[in-house]
Design a protein around this motif. Sequence first.
Motif, PDB file in Angstrom:
ATOM      1  N   LEU A   1      49.356   0.961   7.220  1.00  0.00           N
ATOM      2  CA  LEU A   1      48.036   0.099   7.537  1.00  0.00           C
ATOM      3  C   LEU A   1      46.742   0.393   6.607  1.00  0.00           C
ATOM      4  O   LEU A   1      46.120  -0.363   6.304  1.00  0.00           O
ATOM      5  CB  LEU A   1      47.690   0.561   8.939  1.00  0.00           C
ATOM      6  N   LYS A   2      46.687   1.649   5.882  1.00  0.00           N
ATOM      7  CA  LYS A   2      45.747   1.999   5.119  1.00  0.00           C
ATOM      8  C   LYS A   2      46.124   1.992   3.789  1.00  0.00           C
ATOM      9  O   LYS A   2      45.594   2.493   2.882  1.00  0.00           O
ATOM     10  CB  LYS A   2      45.163   3.514   5.305  1.00  0.00           C
TER      11      LYS A   2
ATOM     12  N   PRO B   1      47.700   5.845  20.485  1.00  0.00           N
ATOM     13  CA  PRO B   1      47.747   6.846  19.583  1.00  0.00           C
ATOM     14  C   PRO B   1      48.855   7.091  18.931  1.00  0.00           C
ATOM     15  O   PRO B   1      48.680   7.518  17.609  1.00  0.00           O
ATOM     16  CB  PRO B   1      47.251   8.064  20.540  1.00  0.00           C
TER      17      PRO B   1
ATOM     18  N   GLY C   1      49.705   4.858  10.002  1.00  0.00           N
ATOM     19  CA  GLY C   1      48.434   5.050   9.266  1.00  0.00           C
ATOM     20  C   GLY C   1      48.554   4.877   7.843  1.00  0.00           C
ATOM     21  O   GLY C   1      47.877   4.095   7.285  1.00  0.00           O
TER      22      GLY C   1
ATOM     23  N   SER D   1      46.355  -0.958  18.732  1.00  0.00           N
ATOM     24  CA  SER D   1      45.247  -0.339  18.383  1.00  0.00           C
ATOM     25  C   SER D   1      44.937   0.664  19.416  1.00  0.00           C
ATOM     26  O   SER D   1      44.395   1.835  19.135  1.00  0.00           O
ATOM     27  CB  SER D   1      44.032  -1.314  18.280  1.00  0.00           C
TER      28      SER D   1
ATOM     29  N   TYR E   1      51.231   5.103  17.831  1.00  0.00           N
ATOM     30  CA  TYR E   1      51.309   4.051  16.941  1.00  0.00           C
ATOM     31  C   TYR E   1      50.171   4.212  15.658  1.00  0.00           C
ATOM     32  O   TYR E   1      50.561   4.175  14.282  1.00  0.00           O
ATOM     33  CB  TYR E   1      51.074   2.599  17.152  1.00  0.00           C
ATOM     34  N   THR E   2      49.014   4.331  15.919  1.00  0.00           N
ATOM     35  CA  THR E   2      47.894   4.506  14.966  1.00  0.00           C
ATOM     36  C   THR E   2      48.422   5.836  14.022  1.00  0.00           C
ATOM     37  O   THR E   2      48.120   5.820  12.790  1.00  0.00           O
ATOM     38  CB  THR E   2      46.754   4.781  15.544  1.00  0.00           C
ATOM     39  N   THR E   3      48.947   6.974  14.563  1.00  0.00           N
ATOM     40  CA  THR E   3      49.308   8.048  13.699  1.00  0.00           C
ATOM     41  C   THR E   3      50.335   7.967  12.951  1.00  0.00           C
ATOM     42  O   THR E   3      50.394   8.102  11.809  1.00  0.00           O
ATOM     43  CB  THR E   3      49.749   9.126  14.704  1.00  0.00           C
TER      44      THR E   3
END
Length: 211
Positions: free
Chosen positions: A108-109, A98, A105, A95, A100-102
């Motif tokens: 995960l969504k 950055p 995305g 988390s 990874y979250t990019t």
Amino acid sequence: MGGVALATGEAEAQPRDAAATLEIYELRTYRLVNGPMKERLDAYLRNAFIPAARRAGCGPVGVFTVAIGSASPSVHVLVPYPSIEDFVALPGRLSADPSYTTAAGSFLKATPDAPPYTSFEVKLMRAFPHFLRLELTDASSSNTPRIFELRTYFSHSEAAGMTKIGMFDTGGEIEIFRRTGLTPVFFRPGPYRSSPAEPDLPADVSRPCDP
């Protein structure tokens, strides 16, 4: 079970240190249906999860598809951790990453009309006392598809299960695998159960095959 290790650059076999802490293994199983799920999952693992897990100190990460059996299509992801603390810490590290979250995305969504998988299972395991760490096969450097066999041995009681574990860990059965051309990858004893009454013992070995 066919497999490709997507974590490139980790081809060398890891040394075994008698004083080292036993590795912890997380075996993730993603159940899929035919269609775009496999492509979405492959992209997530290759571009997001595996690079981030390596940055967090985990790995090498192995990715395996089921070649034969009723579980197809599904994907197994084997994640080695230096310790149980690293397993607990990974979600927070992901988390806070950055990159990874990019990259992760869209996976995960995912929306209900385009899910990335039908179910997701996790099994937490620890290494054998005398097989402390995951061992890469010699073919890992080429990162080409190979055939792996994930074996699970069932016992009628806890005592019988411990006896079987001893046969592998100190009784010489792992060396028999090596002499016959099978390459052990990891071994782990219980405690998780595949059925309520039968202690189990998974073993992952690589079989030589033509490319």
